[in-house]
Design a protein around this motif. Structure first.
Motif, mmCIF file in Angstrom:
data_model
loop_
_atom_site.group_PDB
_atom_site.id
_atom_site.type_symbol
_atom_site.label_atom_id
_atom_site.label_comp_id
_atom_site.label_asym_id
_atom_site.label_seq_id
_atom_site.Cartn_x
_atom_site.Cartn_y
_atom_site.Cartn_z
ATOM 1 N N GLY A 12 2.832 -3.513 3.428
ATOM 2 C CA GLY A 12 2.096 -3.445 2.169
ATOM 3 C C GLY A 12 2.037 -4.763 1.428
ATOM 4 O O GLY A 12 1.863 -4.795 0.214
ATOM 5 N N THR A 15 -1.241 -5.130 -0.608
ATOM 6 C CA THR A 15 -1.270 -4.189 -1.733
ATOM 7 C C THR A 15 -0.313 -4.625 -2.832
ATOM 8 O O THR A 15 -0.700 -4.726 -4.008
ATOM 9 C CB THR A 15 -0.915 -2.770 -1.250
ATOM 10 N N ARG A 112 2.090 3.853 8.990
ATOM 11 C CA ARG A 112 1.122 3.121 8.168
ATOM 12 C C ARG A 112 0.091 2.396 9.029
ATOM 13 O O ARG A 112 -1.101 2.413 8.739
ATOM 14 C CB ARG A 112 1.838 2.109 7.276
ATOM 15 N N ARG A 116 -4.139 2.804 9.378
ATOM 16 C CA ARG A 116 -4.901 1.701 8.780
ATOM 17 C C ARG A 116 -6.199 1.467 9.544
ATOM 18 O O ARG A 116 -6.218 1.437 10.761
ATOM 19 C CB ARG A 116 -4.033 0.434 8.791
ATOM 20 N N PRO A 148 3.769 2.130 -4.508
ATOM 21 C CA PRO A 148 3.542 0.746 -4.935
ATOM 22 C C PRO A 148 3.853 0.499 -6.414
ATOM 23 O O PRO A 148 4.425 -0.536 -6.763
ATOM 24 C CB PRO A 148 2.064 0.503 -4.621
#
Length: 162
Positions: A12, A15, A112, A116, A148
């Motif tokens: 991440g 992000t 993840r 994606r 997040p």
């Protein structure tokens, strides 16, 4: 301030880096955008980059970091897997770099990466990144399991303590 959000693919970095840059009112840059085409093609083909592939990319990023520092700072998302890579990245920076290493379980990373879409990274490369990863004994290692917003709150709290 220069903050580098690092980790293997799927942690991440982009992000968290974008959210952090917004919170700090700094520009955000993604290290992947600076890879030469040959590196991108190699990764798309499932072939891990070696140190020779990475060296020009790291040197380019080091120059960019120095430029961003002179203009007031930035947040960079960059794998920075090895200590030698982090040394190259920091070589031209005169101030302190906030190193933020995102880290998670192989299972979560696989999940993840599997979901994606539209990224050049080949899932087969995760194992090579995990084996190359050298967690630093400086900066912060942040668990990627929380949402997040919680990760950003944690980072901002730490930054405010310094």
């Amino acid at each position: 301030m220069i903050a580098i959000v690092c980790g293997v693919s799927g942690t991440g970095k982009s992000t968290i880096g974008k959210l952090l840059a917004d919170a700090l009112a700094l520009p955000f840059y993604d290290g992947d955008d600076f890879h030469p085409d040959a590196n991108v093609e190699k990764m798309k083909s499932g072939v891990p980059l070696n140190d020779d592939d990475r060296q020009p990319w790291l040197e380019l990023l080091a120059n960019e970091i120095a430029s961003w520092e002179s203009r007031g700072g930035a947040v960079l998302a960059c794998s920075a897997l090895k200590e030698s890579y982090r040394q190259v990245l920091a070589a031209k920076c005169h101030g302190r770099i906030e190193w933020i290493m995102l880290h998670g379980t192989a299972e979560l990373l696989n999940e993840r990466l599997t979901s994606r879409k539209g990224h050049f990274f080949d899932l087969r490369l995760l194992a090579s990144q995990l084996s190359a990863l050298e967690l630093p004994d400086y900066g912060w290692t942040i668990d990627i399991a929380p949402p997040p917003s919680q990760i950003i709150d944690n980072i901002l709290m730490r930054l405010n303590k310094e």
